[in-house]
Design a protein around this motif. Structure first.
Motif, PDB file in Angstrom:
ATOM      1  N   ASP A 204      63.436 -99.274  21.587  1.00 13.30           N
ATOM      2  CA  ASP A 204      63.682 -99.758  22.965  1.00 13.30           C
ATOM      3  C   ASP A 204      63.810-101.284  22.977  1.00 13.30           C
ATOM      4  OD1 ASP A 204      61.101-100.513  22.505  1.00 13.30           O
ATOM      5  OD2 ASP A 204      60.202 -99.140  23.955  1.00 13.30           O
ATOM      6  N   PHE A 206      61.749-103.655  23.075  1.00  6.44           N
ATOM      7  CA  PHE A 206      60.924-104.432  24.008  1.00  6.44           C
ATOM      8  C   PHE A 206      60.166-105.496  23.233  1.00  6.44           C
ATOM      9  CE2 PHE A 206      60.608-100.787  27.284  1.00  6.44           C
ATOM     10  CZ  PHE A 206      61.850-101.129  27.758  1.00  6.44           C
ATOM     11  N   ASP A 207      60.836-106.584  23.043  1.00  4.52           N
ATOM     12  CA  ASP A 207      60.224-107.709  22.328  1.00  4.52           C
ATOM     13  C   ASP A 207      61.041-108.945  22.677  1.00  4.52           C
ATOM     14  OD1 ASP A 207      58.564-109.141  20.753  1.00  4.52           O
ATOM     15  OD2 ASP A 207      58.841-107.929  18.946  1.00  4.52           O
ATOM     16  N   GLU A 208      60.694-110.005  22.057  1.00  7.81           N
ATOM     17  CA  GLU A 208      61.422-111.240  22.326  1.00  7.81           C
ATOM     18  C   GLU A 208      62.874-111.080  21.882  1.00  7.81           C
ATOM     19  OE1 GLU A 208      61.069-114.254  23.683  1.00  7.81           O
ATOM     20  OE2 GLU A 208      59.268-113.356  24.602  1.00  7.81           O
ATOM     21  N   HIS A 217      70.530-110.787  12.897  1.00  4.05           N
ATOM     22  CA  HIS A 217      71.422-111.696  12.177  1.00  4.05           C
ATOM     23  C   HIS A 217      71.049-111.758  10.694  1.00  4.05           C
ATOM     24  CE1 HIS A 217      73.411-115.538  11.171  1.00  4.05           C
ATOM     25  NE2 HIS A 217      74.300-115.104  12.082  1.00  4.05           N
ATOM     26  N   TYR A 221      73.394-111.051   7.680  1.00  3.32           N
ATOM     27  CA  TYR A 221      73.507-112.045   6.628  1.00  3.32           C
ATOM     28  C   TYR A 221      73.441-111.368   5.258  1.00  3.32           C
ATOM     29  CZ  TYR A 221      72.320-116.104   3.803  1.00  3.32           C
ATOM     30  OH  TYR A 221      72.289-117.079   2.835  1.00  3.32           O
ATOM     31  N   ARG A 222      72.651-110.305   5.228  1.00  2.00           N
ATOM     32  CA  ARG A 222      72.519-109.541   3.982  1.00  2.00           C
ATOM     33  C   ARG A 222      73.633-108.525   3.841  1.00  2.00           C
ATOM     34  NH1 ARG A 222      68.941-111.389   0.059  1.00  2.00           N
ATOM     35  NH2 ARG A 222      67.210-112.420   1.103  1.00  2.00           N
ATOM     36  N   HIS A 230      69.937 -98.324  21.125  1.00  3.16           N
ATOM     37  CA  HIS A 230      68.961 -98.847  22.102  1.00  3.16           C
ATOM     38  C   HIS A 230      68.561 -97.720  23.045  1.00  3.16           C
ATOM     39  CE1 HIS A 230      67.925-102.239  25.172  1.00  3.16           C
ATOM     40  NE2 HIS A 230      66.853-101.659  24.656  1.00  3.16           N
ATOM     41  N   GLU A 280      73.725-107.091  24.317  1.00  8.81           N
ATOM     42  CA  GLU A 280      75.057-106.563  24.016  1.00  8.81           C
ATOM     43  C   GLU A 280      75.987-107.677  23.525  1.00  8.81           C
ATOM     44  OE1 GLU A 280      77.100-104.932  27.378  1.00  8.81           O
ATOM     45  OE2 GLU A 280      77.939-103.343  26.141  1.00  8.81           O
ATOM     46  N   ILE A 281      75.862-108.811  24.195  1.00  4.93           N
ATOM     47  CA  ILE A 281      76.692-109.943  23.796  1.00  4.93           C
ATOM     48  C   ILE A 281      76.322-110.418  22.392  1.00  4.93           C
ATOM     49  CG2 ILE A 281      77.167-112.368  24.330  1.00  4.93           C
ATOM     50  CD1 ILE A 281      76.843-111.525  27.309  1.00  4.93           C
ATOM     51  N   GLY A 284      77.593-108.037  19.937  1.00  6.38           N
ATOM     52  CA  GLY A 284      79.047-108.180  19.816  1.00  6.38           C
ATOM     53  C   GLY A 284      79.389-109.378  18.951  1.00  6.38           C
ATOM     54  N   GLN A 285      78.657-110.444  19.159  1.00  6.73           N
ATOM     55  CA  GLN A 285      78.941-111.650  18.389  1.00  6.73           C
ATOM     56  C   GLN A 285      78.643-111.443  16.897  1.00  6.73           C
ATOM     57  OE1 GLN A 285      76.504-114.342  20.527  1.00  6.73           O
ATOM     58  NE2 GLN A 285      78.178-115.020  21.888  1.00  6.73           N
ATOM     59  N   MET A 286      77.657-110.587  16.602  1.00  8.00           N
ATOM     60  CA  MET A 286      77.283-110.359  15.201  1.00  8.00           C
ATOM     61  C   MET A 286      77.979-109.138  14.624  1.00  8.00           C
ATOM     62  SD  MET A 286      73.256-111.211  15.078  1.00  8.00           S
ATOM     63  CE  MET A 286      72.821-110.357  16.552  1.00  8.00           C
ATOM     64  N   TYR A 290      76.414-101.647  18.864  1.00 11.36           N
ATOM     65  CA  TYR A 290      75.309-101.501  19.846  1.00 11.36           C
ATOM     66  C   TYR A 290      75.574-100.301  20.739  1.00 11.36           C
ATOM     67  CZ  TYR A 290      72.467-102.578  23.956  1.00 11.36           C
ATOM     68  OH  TYR A 290      71.582-102.508  24.983  1.00 11.36           O
ATOM     69  N   VAL A 291      74.651 -99.408  20.757  1.00  8.19           N
ATOM     70  CA  VAL A 291      74.823 -98.182  21.554  1.00  8.19           C
ATOM     71  C   VAL A 291      73.642 -98.046  22.505  1.00  8.19           C
ATOM     72  CG1 VAL A 291      75.113 -95.698  21.501  1.00  8.19           C
ATOM     73  CG2 VAL A 291      75.985 -97.078  19.643  1.00  8.19           C
TER      74      VAL A 291
ATOM     75  N   GLN B  38      56.997-106.222  29.749  1.00 13.87           N
ATOM     76  CA  GLN B  38      57.396-107.623  29.673  1.00 13.87           C
ATOM     77  C   GLN B  38      58.263-108.023  30.859  1.00 13.87           C
ATOM     78  OE1 GLN B  38      59.894-106.863  25.907  1.00 13.87           O
ATOM     79  NE2 GLN B  38      60.856-108.679  26.812  1.00 13.87           N
ATOM     80  N   PHE B 769      73.620 -97.671  31.870  1.00 16.67           N
ATOM     81  CA  PHE B 769      73.144 -97.429  30.503  1.00 16.67           C
ATOM     82  C   PHE B 769      73.651 -96.073  30.045  1.00 16.67           C
ATOM     83  CE2 PHE B 769      69.928 -97.833  27.133  1.00 16.67           C
ATOM     84  CZ  PHE B 769      69.988 -99.192  26.929  1.00 16.67           C
ATOM     85  N   ARG B 782      80.562-109.828  28.925  1.00 20.11           N
ATOM     86  CA  ARG B 782      80.878-109.786  27.495  1.00 20.11           C
ATOM     87  C   ARG B 782      82.283-110.340  27.251  1.00 20.11           C
ATOM     88  NH1 ARG B 782      80.665-104.663  23.382  1.00 20.11           N
ATOM     89  NH2 ARG B 782      81.080-105.876  21.496  1.00 20.11           N
ATOM     90  N   GLN B 785      82.150-113.936  27.401  1.00 22.07           N
ATOM     91  CA  GLN B 785      81.529-114.482  26.189  1.00 22.07           C
ATOM     92  C   GLN B 785      82.509-114.463  25.027  1.00 22.07           C
ATOM     93  OE1 GLN B 785      78.488-115.715  25.580  1.00 22.07           O
ATOM     94  NE2 GLN B 785      77.785-115.606  27.726  1.00 22.07           N
ATOM     95  N   LEU B 786      83.225-113.381  24.930  1.00 22.19           N
ATOM     96  CA  LEU B 786      84.165-113.236  23.806  1.00 22.19           C
ATOM     97  C   LEU B 786      85.278-114.262  23.901  1.00 22.19           C
ATOM     98  CD1 LEU B 786      84.342-109.361  23.521  1.00 22.19           C
ATOM     99  CD2 LEU B 786      83.356-110.938  21.870  1.00 22.19           C
ATOM    100  N   PRO B 792      83.285-113.531  15.827  1.00 23.12           N
ATOM    101  CA  PRO B 792      81.979-113.163  15.320  1.00 23.12           C
ATOM    102  C   PRO B 792      81.865-113.391  13.816  1.00 23.12           C
ATOM    103  CG  PRO B 792      82.896-111.408  16.673  1.00 23.12           C
ATOM    104  CD  PRO B 792      83.942-112.430  16.546  1.00 23.12           C
ATOM    105  N   GLU B 795      80.772-116.603  13.066  1.00 24.33           N
ATOM    106  CA  GLU B 795      79.366-116.847  13.416  1.00 24.33           C
ATOM    107  C   GLU B 795      78.420-116.514  12.282  1.00 24.33           C
ATOM    108  OE1 GLU B 795      78.374-116.682  18.075  1.00 24.33           O
ATOM    109  OE2 GLU B 795      77.823-115.033  16.795  1.00 24.33           O
ATOM    110  N   VAL B 796      78.897-115.555  11.475  1.00 19.20           N
ATOM    111  CA  VAL B 796      77.989-115.139  10.389  1.00 19.20           C
ATOM    112  C   VAL B 796      77.849-116.300   9.416  1.00 19.20           C
ATOM    113  CG1 VAL B 796      77.696-113.534   8.494  1.00 19.20           C
ATOM    114  CG2 VAL B 796      78.741-112.782  10.637  1.00 19.20           C
ATOM    115  N   PRO B 797      76.666-116.767   9.259  1.00 20.13           N
ATOM    116  CA  PRO B 797      76.500-117.928   8.400  1.00 20.13           C
ATOM    117  C   PRO B 797      76.861-117.605   6.957  1.00 20.13           C
ATOM    118  CG  PRO B 797      74.375-117.028   9.060  1.00 20.13           C
ATOM    119  CD  PRO B 797      75.399-116.276   9.797  1.00 20.13           C
TER     120      PRO B 797
END
Lengths: 315, 799
Positions: A204, A206-208, A217, A221-222, A230, A280-281, A284-286, A290-291, B38, B769, B782, B785-786, B792, B795-797
């Motif tokens: 879910d 639920f975190d930072e 990322h 990166y790997r 999600h 989601e953004i 998308g950027q990475m 994302y579902v 949260q 959702f 989105r 943003q795109l 993207p 963006e990947v380092p």
């Protein structure tokens, strides 16, 4: 062997819903990106020309590569079969299932399974089991990691059929509880998995958020491909409460908030919406797949929908 | 504030309902195991302060609404006055007493206090219920029953109120209340109320006359089934008002003759607020204005100068009345002010042509001026250049010696009788003289050495008391010592208290103090009511003792008026002293022309009366009333008296008689009828100068009156009318509260709506959702943003 249900079937086998499996039967989980595999078949492998061992035939379905059709079988039976090999692919998928307390939430509007409402965790269990079954069925290696604040159990990816049982047993034995520390777990695992593969995250989240995105990322990166499932309950998306309520934190039971839900409803929903949008953004950027999955929808329908969509995009 | 439905005040407890509901809601809060803490925490943190304010505001509104509702249902009643009289369903008898005093003519805001009082009396009639009966008393110096017995026909009472005018003078409150009690006693209803509408002027309440108030209370107790409630409605009088009044109109002598001028003093007082300068004082006799000695530019008025607040000024006129008979003297101060009713004063002077005085001497002397009363006789009728004929003198003395006193058939023919050094009188003469005094005659006794002290000390009147009011103790004859200065005694001017000697009290203008008294009687005055020492000598022995016996006066001197006893006859003061004493003694024998309010007019008819003749009186208000004609004494043969008793109102009365009854008086200007047929012998009921001062009653004064009667005060007309109805003046305010409730309800709705709008509950869409849902906003975001962010992959380092 573990416990059995009333029909003599092991308990972990309940995680494999025949109906759900039927729906995804013809679907294959195909890595969208480049994975480290041997077989030039369903997955694009950087190691082309590596021979494989024949395993079995499978009926042709539209979309299969025409080159894989076993024409001899066609000559004998006038039917199209595809030759399948033991090491058809070297796709290594690792399913990360969030087993924190927050995943234990069961909404009143969740989909039912065998008459019971599904909690997010249970929903995730089914998802993980189905995916594991699917991938084992495709001869892909699949592993499992369950975690809350720490990694509870890590089962490395294997492609043997018997490995499915190991995964299912682990899934069945796992219970949600404890707090979440997603970013830390993700960073750990990103360091731990050396071979590039598919990372399926069921949580879910639920975190930072920023921490999570940084951790994702790290996976990217790997060179891992990420499938982020999600899972949220319907109540978490609609906040349908209208009377004074005492909200008890599922991760820390001593933590409670008493309020009139209507007074914060819009604010809450706006924050959830912002969270999801930002996520989601970020995904998308990475290039993270994302579902969004609501427990209101039957997980199999959602899974089938996703796979069909993924295959259509891949081909 | 009172509540007509006080039980509903219990509903104020409903104020707690929103609070209780809030607490219960919190207590009954449903336990929800929740994962997305949260977001909840963040939402609450950002809105907690606003939520708290909104909740407090809403709760306040709801509490107020419920409280206001309960308050309105309790029917609050806002009093504008006090509860004076408890409610009664019974019909009642109401006596309205209207203050008709002079001060009620004070005008403010275009209406006099009396008009306002009459208006309020009509308002009282308006609130009377069916069966209530009302009587009306006009209270002046006397109480005049306008509606004598309580009438249920209120229209008739209204008609009586229409023509009502102030009586003038001062209101006699105990008398007015007595009259009201008498009228209430004639009513048939059990509940009794007296309503006194007044300007609160203290004059006339006679609060020191506790016996009168006690008598009033006693009469109310005896004649009424229950003590009546006396509701005093005090009208407001203006704080700023201007007033000058003629505070006094006096003549220097009580008896005025045609023989010499008389000084007329007019006192003008400023009783208002602030200094005033009247244009002057105008004096008129029988309507003819007197010529002023000091003419002013404005006319013939005598100037008074500027008069400070509370001060007074006296203007003097000298006038010689040429004709005998009654004359009306009027003095008017010329100054426009707020209380014009007291700007004029009237006085009736009965000018005499002759004043017969009987001088009884001890013995006749053959020597010139050797008789006991020779000096006196000359002094009474002094020859002068102006009046060479002694017959022109006012005083007409007749001398008889004591031995011939039996020849005097009727002392009543004389205004004054003087006993000059008379040793004693025969018993019959002494008895007749005593009756003469009782009837108003005046006797001057100057006992000499021959006086029989036993006779004088034992001479009693019909009432058994000494005629002289004193005893002759001893006669003192100072011995003549050779070569030694005789020790004379003198009259002490500073001891002079008698009105007749006041003129001589000032040593700067009088030589009375220098008169040497050689022989004298030591007098011992009786300790009796009516006996007083009018003057004393410098050895503290009484010089003049006065005794009032019924209507007449007896004056006894310690020293005879002869040269043999003192050198007074050769002093200048002798003549005025003798005259003043005679005038003083003669005054009671004159018919009173200036009478007190309520005092009976009694006029001895000088002419003839026939059977069937009528006498009538024109009162100051122009009304005509019949006067009574009766014989002066049942056993006498001395003519008739015309009497009239309804002299409540101050002002000029005229007793109209047939010409033959008036005799020569009929032709006098003051008596003759005018063109309207109004005329007759004038009489004046003077107003009370104190009435012009507007001293208002203090709360303690009301408290003193309340010791005797059940007295309540109504400060406003509303209080007065509610006192009649028995209710409390004021109004219910539930309508206002109902509007407030509606406003609060509206405020609650609007606030709730505003809070909902602010919370955007209605706009709170669920988060899109799931696989089959498209979050449009998310899609748009989105896309944005795109479009804005680089690929993207970039963006990947890089590793």
């Amino acid at each position: 062997m573990g416990k059995t249900d009333g029909h003599g079937q092991p308990e972990y086998m309940q995680l494999l819903d025949p109906e759900a499996l039927g729906k995804i039967h013809r679907l294959e989980l195909i890595a969208r990106g480049v994975v480290e595999g041997f077989v030039s078949g369903r997955h694009k492998s950087p190691y082309k020309g590596f021979s494989v061992e024949f395993a079995e035939h499978r009926e042709y379905v539209p979309g299969d590569n025409i080159r894989d059709v076993d024409w001899r079988v066609w000559g004998r039976s006038d039917r199209y079969y595809i030759k399948q090999y033991i090491e058809e692919t070297n796709l290594r998928a690792l399913i990360l299932l969030d087993a924190s307390g927050s995943m234990g939430y069961t909404g009143r509007r969740s989909a039912r399974h065998n008459g019971d409402r599904l909690s997010k965790f249970r929903y995730g269990q089914f998802l993980a089991a189905s995916l594991a079954h699917l991938m084992i069925h495709q001869q892909d290696a699949v592993g499992l990691a369950t975690f809350d604040t720490d990694t509870r159990r890590y089962i490395p990816p294997r492609s043997r059929a018997s490995h499915l049982r190991v995964i299912l047993q682990e899934l069945a034995a796992c219970r949600p509880g404890g707090e979440t520390s997603l970013a830390k777990i993700f960073h750990d695992l990103a360091e731990r998995i050396h071979r590039r593969g598919l990372v399926i995250i069921i949580s879910d989240l639920f975190d930072e958020l920023e921490e999570i995105l940084r951790a994702l990322h790290h996976f990217r990166y790997r060179k891992h491909e990420i499938l982020l499932l999600h899972v949220l309950a319907e109540e978490e998306l609609t906040f349908p409460f209208d009377g004074w309520s005492l909200f008890r934190n599922l991760e820390r039971l001593a933590h409670r908030i008493q309020l009139d839900p209507l007074s914060v409803k819009s604010e809450y929903l706006a924050r959830v919406r912002r969270f999801v949008r930002r996520l989601e953004i970020g995904c998308g950027q990475m290039n993270v797949d994302y579902v969004r999955l609501s427990t209101r929808n039957s997980f199999d329908v959602a899974l089938a929908h996703y796979l069909a969509h993924r295959m259509a995009r891949t081909r | 504030m009172t509540f007509l439905n006080a039980i509903m005040l219990l509903g104020l407890a409903a104020v707690a309902i929103p609070i209780i509901i809030h607490i219960l809601n919190r207590r009954r809060a449903q336990l929800v195991d929740w994962a997305a803490m949260q977001f909840l925490e963040e939402s609450l943190t950002s809105r907690s302060r606003r939520i708290l304010i909104e909740e407090i505001l809403l709760m306040l509104l709801r509490c107020l609404l419920l409280g206001m509702l309960a308050f309105a249902l309790a029917r609050p009643f806002l009093r504008t006055g006090r509860l004076l009289v408890a409610d009664t369903a019974d019909a009642q008898d109401i006596a309205i007493v209207l203050d008709g005093s002079l001060s009620m003519t004070l005008e403010s805001a275009g209406a006099s206090s009396f008009q306002r009082a009459a208006d309020e009396a009509r308002q009282v009639l308006e609130v009377c219920r069916a069966g209530d009966a009302v009587s009306v008393v006009l209270a002046g110096p006397t109480a005049q029953p306008v509606v004598a017995t309580p009438l249920s026909d209120l229209d008739a009472v209204r008609r009586e109120l229409e023509g009502l005018r102030p009586a003038g003078g001062s209101m006699d409150v105990p008398r007015a209340l007595n009259e009201a009690v008498r009228s209430l006693a004639a009513g048939s209803n059990l509940a009794k109320k007296i309503i006194l509408i007044t300007d609160g002027h203290k004059i006339g309440w006679d609060l020191d006359g506790r016996k009168r108030w006690a008598f009033l209370a006693e009469e109310a107790k005896e004649s009424l089934p229950a003590a009546p409630v006396v509701i005093v409605r005090t009208l407001q009088i203006p704080k700023q008002w201007r007033n000058v009044c003629v505070g006094g109109l006096r003549l220097a002598r009580a008896v005025v003759g045609t023989d010499r001028p008389v000084r007329i003093s007019v006192t003008v007082a400023n009783t208002g607020v602030g200094d005033l300068e009247p244009e002057g004082v105008r004096l008129a006799v029988d309507g003819v204005e007197l010529e002023a000695r000091l003419p002013t530019a404005g006319g013939q008025a005598r100037p008074t100068g500027r008069i400070a607040e509370g001060a007074s000024a006296t203007v003097e006129f000298d006038h010689h009345f040429k004709a005998s008979g009654p004359h009306v003297v009027s003095a008017a101060v010329l100054c426009p002010d707020d209380l014009p009713g007291d700007n004029q004063a009237l006085h009736v002077v009965n000018v005499l042509k002759r004043l017969p005085v009987l001088v009884i001497a001890g013995e006749r002397s053959t020597r010139p001026l050797g008789g006991d009363a020779d000096f006196l006789q000359i002094a009474l009728a002094p020859p002068s250049e102006e009046r060479p004929d002694p017959a022109e003198n006012l005083i007409e003395p007749k001398l008889v010696v004591a031995s011939d006193v039996a020849s005097v058939k009727d002392f009543d023919e004389y205004s004054v009788v003087v006993l000059a050094d008379v040793p004693r009188l025969p018993a019959s003469a002494a008895e007749r003289l005593a009756r003469y005094v009782q009837g108003g005659g005046g006797v001057l006794i100057a006992p000499g050495q021959k006086a029989d002290k036993d006779f004088y000390s034992g001479w009693t009147g019909p009432d058994g008391k000494r005629i002289t009011g004193c005893r002759l103790v001893e006669f003192i004859d100072l011995p003549v010592a050779d070569g030694a200065e005789q020790r004379f005694v003198h009259v002490a001017p500073n001891t002079i208290d008698h009105p007749a000697l006041k003129l001589l009290a000032d040593p700067s203008v009088s030589d009375l103090a220098s008169a040497q008294i050689k022989r004298r009687w030591v007098l011992a005055s009786d300790d009796e009511p009516g006996v007083s020492v009018g003057a004393a000598m410098d050895n503290a022995e009484p010089y003049l003792i006065q005794r009032q016996a019924a209507l007449g006066f007896v004056l006894t001197l310690a020293v005879p008026l002869d040269r043999e006893f003192s050198d007074l006859p050769v002093h200048e003061c002798y003549l005025p002293m003798v005259h003043e004493l005679v005038y003083y003694l003669a005054a009671p024998s004159q018919p009173p022309m200036n009478i007190q309010p309520g005092q009976q007019i009694a006029f001895p008819i000088p002419g003839q009366i026939s059977h069937g003749d009528v006498a009538e009186v024109f009162t100051p208000d122009g009304q005509r009333h019949a006067a009574e004609l009766r014989q002066r004494r049942p056993d006498a043969h001395r003519g008739w008296l015309a009497t009239f008793s309804h002299t409540a109102a101050a002002g000029l009365y005229r007793l109209a008689l047939p010409d033959k009854a008036l005799g020569e008086l009929a032709t006098r200007p003051a008596v003759a009828r005018n063109a309207d047929g109004v005329g007759g012998v004038p009489f004046v009921v003077p107003g009370n100068p104190e009435e012009s001062k507007l001293l208002t009653l203090a709360p303690e004064d009301y408290a003193r009156a309340a010791e005797f009667v059940n007295l309540k005060r109504a400060e406003t007309l509303s209080e007065l009318t509610h006192a009649i109805k028995g209710g409390v003046p004021g109004s219910e305010i539930w309508r206002v509260l109902a509007v407030l409730c509606a406003a609060l309800l509206l405020a609650e709705i609007l606030t709730t709506r505003a809070i909902a709008l602010r919370r955007q509950v209605h706009l709170a869409r669920p988060v899109a959702f799931g696989t089959d849902q498209a979050d449009v906003e998310a899609f748009r975001e989105r896309a944005r943003q795109l479009l804005q962010t680089p690929s993207p992959r970039k963006e990947v380092p890089a590793k």
